[in-house]
Write a protein that holds these residues in place. Structure first.
Motif, PDB file in Angstrom:
ATOM      1  N   ARG A  80       0.831  -1.211   0.000  1.00 61.20           N
ATOM      2  CA  ARG A  80       0.000   0.000   0.000  1.00 61.20           C
ATOM      3  C   ARG A  80       0.864   1.259   0.000  1.00 61.20           C
ATOM      4  NH1 ARG A  80      -5.307   0.383   1.309  1.00 61.20           N
ATOM      5  NH2 ARG A  80      -4.885   2.210   2.590  1.00 61.20           N
ATOM      6  N   ASP A  81       1.861   1.293   0.879  1.00 59.26           N
ATOM      7  CA  ASP A  81       2.701   2.489   0.970  1.00 59.26           C
ATOM      8  C   ASP A  81       3.365   2.814  -0.364  1.00 59.26           C
ATOM      9  OD1 ASP A  81       2.072   2.560   3.641  1.00 59.26           O
ATOM     10  OD2 ASP A  81       3.998   1.781   4.337  1.00 59.26           O
ATOM     11  N   PHE A  82       3.724   1.785  -1.101  1.00 61.94           N
ATOM     12  CA  PHE A  82       4.506   1.978  -2.319  1.00 61.94           C
ATOM     13  C   PHE A  82       3.714   2.673  -3.430  1.00 61.94           C
ATOM     14  CE2 PHE A  82       6.387   0.373  -6.340  1.00 61.94           C
ATOM     15  CZ  PHE A  82       7.677   0.842  -6.164  1.00 61.94           C
ATOM     16  N   SER A  83       2.400   2.498  -3.434  1.00 58.56           N
ATOM     17  CA  SER A  83       1.651   2.970  -4.608  1.00 58.56           C
ATOM     18  C   SER A  83       0.369   3.749  -4.304  1.00 58.56           C
ATOM     19  CB  SER A  83       1.280   1.763  -5.483  1.00 58.56           C
ATOM     20  OG  SER A  83       0.554   0.802  -4.721  1.00 58.56           O
ATOM     21  N   ILE A 115       0.087   5.473 -10.502  1.00 56.68           N
ATOM     22  CA  ILE A 115      -0.155   4.025 -10.611  1.00 56.68           C
ATOM     23  C   ILE A 115      -1.651   3.757 -10.528  1.00 56.68           C
ATOM     24  CG2 ILE A 115       0.214   1.803  -9.444  1.00 56.68           C
ATOM     25  CD1 ILE A 115       2.967   2.896  -8.571  1.00 56.68           C
ATOM     26  N   ALA A 116      -2.152   2.932 -11.437  1.00 56.55           N
ATOM     27  CA  ALA A 116      -3.591   2.645 -11.478  1.00 56.55           C
ATOM     28  C   ALA A 116      -3.999   1.658 -10.388  1.00 56.55           C
ATOM     29  CB  ALA A 116      -3.979   2.110 -12.848  1.00 56.55           C
ATOM     30  N   SER A 117      -3.225   0.582 -10.219  1.00 53.91           N
ATOM     31  CA  SER A 117      -3.582  -0.478  -9.262  1.00 53.91           C
ATOM     32  C   SER A 117      -3.011  -0.154  -7.885  1.00 53.91           C
ATOM     33  CB  SER A 117      -3.051  -1.831  -9.759  1.00 53.91           C
ATOM     34  OG  SER A 117      -3.612  -2.171 -10.998  1.00 53.91           O
ATOM     35  N   LYS A 118      -3.472   0.938  -7.337  1.00 51.70           N
ATOM     36  CA  LYS A 118      -2.923   1.421  -6.061  1.00 51.70           C
ATOM     37  C   LYS A 118      -3.150   0.403  -4.940  1.00 51.70           C
ATOM     38  CE  LYS A 118      -3.207   6.424  -6.867  1.00 51.70           C
ATOM     39  NZ  LYS A 118      -3.409   6.358  -8.321  1.00 51.70           N
ATOM     40  N   GLY A 119      -2.091   0.114  -4.190  1.00 51.16           N
ATOM     41  CA  GLY A 119      -2.188  -0.767  -3.044  1.00 51.16           C
ATOM     42  C   GLY A 119      -2.302  -2.240  -3.389  1.00 51.16           C
ATOM     43  N   LYS A 120      -2.056  -2.606  -4.627  1.00 49.95           N
ATOM     44  CA  LYS A 120      -2.262  -3.982  -5.080  1.00 49.95           C
ATOM     45  C   LYS A 120      -0.939  -4.615  -5.542  1.00 49.95           C
ATOM     46  CE  LYS A 120      -6.703  -3.389  -4.539  1.00 49.95           C
ATOM     47  NZ  LYS A 120      -7.402  -3.981  -3.377  1.00 49.95           N
ATOM     48  N   PHE A 121      -0.948  -5.948  -5.632  1.00 50.44           N
ATOM     49  CA  PHE A 121       0.197  -6.640  -6.225  1.00 50.44           C
ATOM     50  C   PHE A 121       0.497  -6.089  -7.619  1.00 50.44           C
ATOM     51  CE2 PHE A 121      -1.375 -10.435  -3.614  1.00 50.44           C
ATOM     52  CZ  PHE A 121      -0.389 -10.318  -2.654  1.00 50.44           C
ATOM     53  N   LEU A 122      -0.566  -5.801  -8.380  1.00 46.24           N
ATOM     54  CA  LEU A 122      -0.412  -5.378  -9.770  1.00 46.24           C
ATOM     55  C   LEU A 122       0.251  -4.012  -9.913  1.00 46.24           C
ATOM     56  CD1 LEU A 122      -3.733  -6.602 -11.440  1.00 46.24           C
ATOM     57  CD2 LEU A 122      -1.486  -7.712 -11.415  1.00 46.24           C
ATOM     58  N   LEU A 141       6.872  -6.592   2.520  1.00 45.31           N
ATOM     59  CA  LEU A 141       6.341  -6.902   3.833  1.00 45.31           C
ATOM     60  C   LEU A 141       5.327  -8.036   3.719  1.00 45.31           C
ATOM     61  CD1 LEU A 141       7.882  -4.350   4.632  1.00 45.31           C
ATOM     62  CD2 LEU A 141       5.974  -3.745   6.105  1.00 45.31           C
ATOM     63  N   PRO A 142       4.931  -8.658   4.851  1.00 41.78           N
ATOM     64  CA  PRO A 142       4.129  -9.885   4.783  1.00 41.78           C
ATOM     65  C   PRO A 142       3.016  -9.843   3.746  1.00 41.78           C
ATOM     66  CG  PRO A 142       4.664  -9.420   7.051  1.00 41.78           C
ATOM     67  CD  PRO A 142       5.196  -8.264   6.251  1.00 41.78           C
ATOM     68  N   SER A 143       3.004 -10.864   2.898  1.00 37.07           N
ATOM     69  CA  SER A 143       2.068 -10.924   1.776  1.00 37.07           C
ATOM     70  C   SER A 143       1.219 -12.175   1.803  1.00 37.07           C
ATOM     71  CB  SER A 143       2.844 -10.855   0.457  1.00 37.07           C
ATOM     72  OG  SER A 143       3.581  -9.653   0.373  1.00 37.07           O
ATOM     73  N   TYR A 144       1.381 -12.996   2.858  1.00 32.08           N
ATOM     74  CA  TYR A 144       0.458 -14.103   3.090  1.00 32.08           C
ATOM     75  C   TYR A 144      -0.846 -13.518   3.630  1.00 32.08           C
ATOM     76  CZ  TYR A 144       2.456 -13.049   7.574  1.00 32.08           C
ATOM     77  OH  TYR A 144       2.905 -12.364   8.678  1.00 32.08           O
ATOM     78  N   ASP A 145      -1.852 -14.357   3.770  1.00 31.68           N
ATOM     79  CA  ASP A 145      -3.166 -13.914   4.242  1.00 31.68           C
ATOM     80  C   ASP A 145      -3.106 -13.580   5.730  1.00 31.68           C
ATOM     81  OD1 ASP A 145      -6.067 -13.568   3.915  1.00 31.68           O
ATOM     82  OD2 ASP A 145      -6.228 -15.364   5.162  1.00 31.68           O
ATOM     83  N   TYR A 146      -3.268 -12.295   6.049  1.00 28.65           N
ATOM     84  CA  TYR A 146      -3.205 -11.922   7.462  1.00 28.65           C
ATOM     85  C   TYR A 146      -4.563 -11.484   7.993  1.00 28.65           C
ATOM     86  CZ  TYR A 146      -2.137  -7.169   5.587  1.00 28.65           C
ATOM     87  OH  TYR A 146      -2.135  -5.969   4.900  1.00 28.65           O
ATOM     88  N   ASN A 147      -4.603 -11.253   9.306  1.00 28.77           N
ATOM     89  CA  ASN A 147      -5.853 -11.239  10.051  1.00 28.77           C
ATOM     90  C   ASN A 147      -6.595  -9.909  10.097  1.00 28.77           C
ATOM     91  OD1 ASN A 147      -6.991 -10.738  13.112  1.00 28.77           O
ATOM     92  ND2 ASN A 147      -7.512 -12.805  12.403  1.00 28.77           N
ATOM     93  N   PRO A 194      -1.850 -16.057  -0.480  1.00 29.17           N
ATOM     94  CA  PRO A 194      -1.600 -14.614  -0.527  1.00 29.17           C
ATOM     95  C   PRO A 194      -2.717 -13.809   0.143  1.00 29.17           C
ATOM     96  CG  PRO A 194      -1.250 -15.626  -2.682  1.00 29.17           C
ATOM     97  CD  PRO A 194      -1.937 -16.646  -1.826  1.00 29.17           C
ATOM     98  N   GLU A 195      -2.355 -12.621   0.602  1.00 31.00           N
ATOM     99  CA  GLU A 195      -3.304 -11.699   1.219  1.00 31.00           C
ATOM    100  C   GLU A 195      -4.304 -11.180   0.186  1.00 31.00           C
ATOM    101  OE1 GLU A 195      -5.375  -8.754   3.344  1.00 31.00           O
ATOM    102  OE2 GLU A 195      -4.389 -10.614   3.959  1.00 31.00           O
ATOM    103  N   GLY A 196      -5.591 -11.256   0.524  1.00 33.71           N
ATOM    104  CA  GLY A 196      -6.635 -10.873  -0.422  1.00 33.71           C
ATOM    105  C   GLY A 196      -6.757  -9.386  -0.671  1.00 33.71           C
ATOM    106  N   SER A 197      -6.431  -8.551   0.319  1.00 27.67           N
ATOM    107  CA  SER A 197      -6.608  -7.110   0.138  1.00 27.67           C
ATOM    108  C   SER A 197      -5.627  -6.536  -0.875  1.00 27.67           C
ATOM    109  CB  SER A 197      -6.466  -6.381   1.471  1.00 27.67           C
ATOM    110  OG  SER A 197      -5.151  -6.459   1.973  1.00 27.67           O
ATOM    111  N   TYR A 198      -4.572  -7.272  -1.195  1.00 25.80           N
ATOM    112  CA  TYR A 198      -3.622  -6.822  -2.211  1.00 25.80           C
ATOM    113  C   TYR A 198      -4.018  -7.293  -3.611  1.00 25.80           C
ATOM    114  CZ  TYR A 198      -0.622  -5.812   1.814  1.00 25.80           C
ATOM    115  OH  TYR A 198      -0.106  -5.335   3.000  1.00 25.80           O
TER     116      TYR A 198
END
Length: 371
Positions: free
Chosen positions: A152-155, A162-169, A200-206, A230-234
């Protein structure tokens, strides 16, 4: 003379050393030509139920199957169809009580908010050219130039371009700039001379509600829920289990194509929940260290610490990083609070990863956050 029974009563943790362990590759859901197969490691369970669901949440189970006790503390069940598109949970009977449902500890794909395991075709999640994908080679570990980043911080900034803000993409977009014309995103990483990004952690977190992303809940991700998905919010669609898998792979490939490796931050030292964690709901007590009074030991400063010296937990950590290295082509691992883990486990982690990729590297924090 103290009997074995009395010794166990005086030291409840001692019973865990009597558990048989299982290190097969078929935990907890596998598919082949004969159908969909389930094997749960739960040595202290009195009974285990497998539930099959049509959706990732808000639906009743389609099937409830009583699993059969099998070898080395495992329970098994099989269905003679490939259940692509379905979801599953396990539920164990422990000390006469049915515990909450869990996707298990080995769910590799999950539904929204990670409460149900998902059955998907992993081959269909591979981006074009994935079979030939490979990260960069460095001669020495101190040649690595590592850029630590949060998705998220990166984009997320409105001026990122960047179009896909806060995402893997976000890390797949080229040609992005800020209003001043400065390069952003992956192009900026290239011009910096970065050799590896430490995500930073990219597995599914709580802590993030994947069903309510407009709320923009924020967390670094050091609160593990499902270690192997993988974390769904990304992802652009957390409700689709395949999307988070395919988009994370697209991110890795885009970075590799740009000559940049991917180091994944992993947090095997504790979980977000205690009694309600997937570990506790499958093998109560086993995966954690405890104080003499039975309370959770807390070297993580987060309420619990895992017991890497126990064989099944050691197997889990080793096989989990191997899975990320093979399925997602991860180039390195940064271990959070690595000093909580025993050195035998960490040496095995490094040894097994080098067999997969001689250029892979492992580093971590040489301290704990509590006693």
């Amino acid at each position: 003379m103290v009997s074995a029974t009395d010794a166990l009563a005086q030291n409840p943790d001692a019973i865990y050393s009597t558990y048989e362990t299982y290190n097969g590759s078929d935990l907890e859901m596998t598919l082949n030509a004969s159908g969909t197969h389930f094997r749960l490691w739960s040595p202290s369970a009195q009974a285990v139920r497998l539930k099959i669901y049509p959706t990732g949440r808000n639906s009743a189970s389609e099937q409830t199957i009583e699993m059969t006790r099998d070898k080395n503390g495992t329970w098994t069940a099989g269905i003679p169809q490939k259940l692509y598109g379905k979801f599953y949970t396990f539920q164990i009977l422990h000390n006469g009580k049915w515990l909450d449902e869990t996707p298990g500890v080995w769910a590799k794909a999950v539904g929204i908010n990670g409460n149900r395991g998902a059955i998907i075709d992993f081959d269909a999640t591979n981006p074009e050219g994935w079979d030939n994908d490979k990260g960069p080679t460095i001669k020495n570990i101190n040649d690595a130039v590592i850029y630590e980043m949060h998705h998220r911080d990166f984009s997320m900034h409105p001026s990122s371009g960047i179009a896909s803000k806060g995402k893997f993409l976000a890390l797949t977009e080229h040609g992005t700039t800020n209003p001043k014309g400065d390069k952003t995103g992956i192009d900026h990483l290239k011009e910096l001379g970065v050799t590896h990004v430490h995500i930073l952690p990219s597995y599914d977190y709580n802590s993030v509600d994947e069903a309510n992303l407009p709320a923009n809940t924020y967390n670094w991700g050091y609160d593990p829920q499902n270690y192997n998905a993988p974390e769904g919010s990304y992802s652009t669609n957390p409700a689709n289990p395949s999307t988070r898998v395919s988009e994370m792979k697209e991110m890795v490939k885009a970075l590799h194509d740009a000559g940049i490796g991917v180091v994944m931050d992993v947090v095997y030292n504790h979980t977000a929940e205690n009694d309600g964690s997937n570990f506790s709901l499958t093998a109560p007590g086993y995966y954690y260290r405890h104080r003499p009074d039975g309370s959770y030991s807390d070297a993580s400063g987060c309420g619990n610490e895992t017991a890497s010296e126990r064989q099944q937990m050691r197997n889990f950590i080793v096989n989990s990083v191997k899975y990320w290295a093979k399925e997602y082509h991860i180039d390195g691992f940064r271990f959070d609070l690595m000093a909580i883990h025993d050195t035998t486990t960490m040496n095995e982690v490094a040894r097994e990863l080098k067999k997969i990729n001689p250029d892979i590297f492992v580093y971590g924090e040489g301290w704990t956050a509590g006693n």
